[in-house]
Scaffold this motif. Sequence first.
Motif, PDB file in Angstrom:
ATOM      1  N   GLU A 248       0.957  -1.154   0.094  1.00  0.00           N
ATOM      2  CA  GLU A 248      -0.336  -0.079   0.032  1.00  0.00           C
ATOM      3  C   GLU A 248       0.911   1.065  -0.105  1.00  0.00           C
ATOM      4  N   ARG A 249       2.447   1.120   0.480  1.00  0.00           N
ATOM      5  CA  ARG A 249       3.017   2.577   0.584  1.00  0.00           C
ATOM      6  C   ARG A 249       3.533   2.941  -1.004  1.00  0.00           C
ATOM      7  N   GLU A 376      12.212   0.115  -2.775  1.00  0.00           N
ATOM      8  CA  GLU A 376      11.310   1.155  -2.872  1.00  0.00           C
ATOM      9  C   GLU A 376      12.115   2.603  -2.248  1.00  0.00           C
TER      10      GLU A 376
END
Length: 430
Positions: A248-249, A376
């Motif tokens: 979700e990030r 990320e």
Amino acid sequence: MKKISYLFAAMMLAAFGSGFSTVTADTAQAQAAAPADPTKQQTVRAEMGKPLNEIQELLNAKQYPQALEKINALDALEKKTPYEMFALHRLRAVVASGTNDSAMMAQSFENMINTEFLKEPEKLRLIEAMAGTMFNEKKYVQARSWAGRYLEREPGNVGMNNLVARSYYLENDYANTIKVLNNQLAEDDKAGRKPTQENLRLLGGAYQQLKDNNGYATVLERLLGTYPQKEYWSDLLYRIEHRPGFAERLRLDMYRLLLITDNLDDGSQYVEMAELALLAGLPTEAKKAVDAGFAANILGTGKEAAKHKQLRDRVNKQAADDLKNPDAGEASAKSAKTGIGLLNIGYNYVINGQHEKGLALMEQGLAKGGLKSVDEGKLHLGMAYLQAKNREKAKEIFKSIQSTDGAADLARLWLLVPEDGSKPAAAPAK
């Protein structure tokens, strides 16, 4: 002895969208005849010359039953020369095409191919035409048989491989469809040839029929690399977002790709992207999302118009304040135990046009570590290098991302975005 010659050429195949061409009487007769090998004896006996000419006249008048009757009568004669038999096979093929008798046509072509009076290219054209005829008649097993004979002589032929793949697909044999098309794609790659969009779409369709989502996604990525269309982006991004394990990030990263590929089509999406960007400390990016929504006439209209305008005012103020204090938080980020702050501040510099300074801070943040997700951080660093027009460095970073939470998928997609930032075309109207 009287020498006689008949013209005969096979039909070529049309594109799949129009169907494969079938041998017709007019073309078989008008183009007919094989540039026979001049080294072979091409004569008929005197008693055969007149009947053959009479048959030709009947064919010109499209009197096929009468022509076939005379052909059969001549065929019953004994001691025919090889070329006389060839001539009869050829004439019978014209009758077959005129009467839509594919069985007779196949036998006639077979007999002609087995003679010495056709050169190899002409034999290939007959085989090709017969494969197309059988395909059009939905006799897919026979079509593949003829196509297979062609491929034995000329492996990797695009037209014949396409015919084989499509015949399997139309028989719901999706596994063999995939096998043939993947082999064709390998041949395309080897030859440095651009694969056809039709082949890629057919391959994607076969994967979908087998519910192979990963295979289908791979095809979509290939389509985006060669035929970028808005709809392909939308389909692929939706699948990645809803793939099990998607983090979700990474939602803001998903919105970034949706925006740049012109696939944000709902006011709530523009609003959510802007709010996520503000939470990440990126008011300039939030402003970009809001401005795009207003430019598309999606924000600022309807019952939510007032809220949209309030959001725009808030975003504009924060973006303006950010430009006045670009160094805010930099000192504390450098002294922090983790590199998260340096990555975020560095990315903010990049999107505000200060590429060199921003990239240096991001590199420091990644090296410092302590990140919840290293991949990320790499994803954002690669995106920053893309914005700085250093595609090779971005590619190097993206290829190092290995996680299964969606970061690696998004990284691959960023390399499919046009370098000039142009929007993908919409699919042509059907």
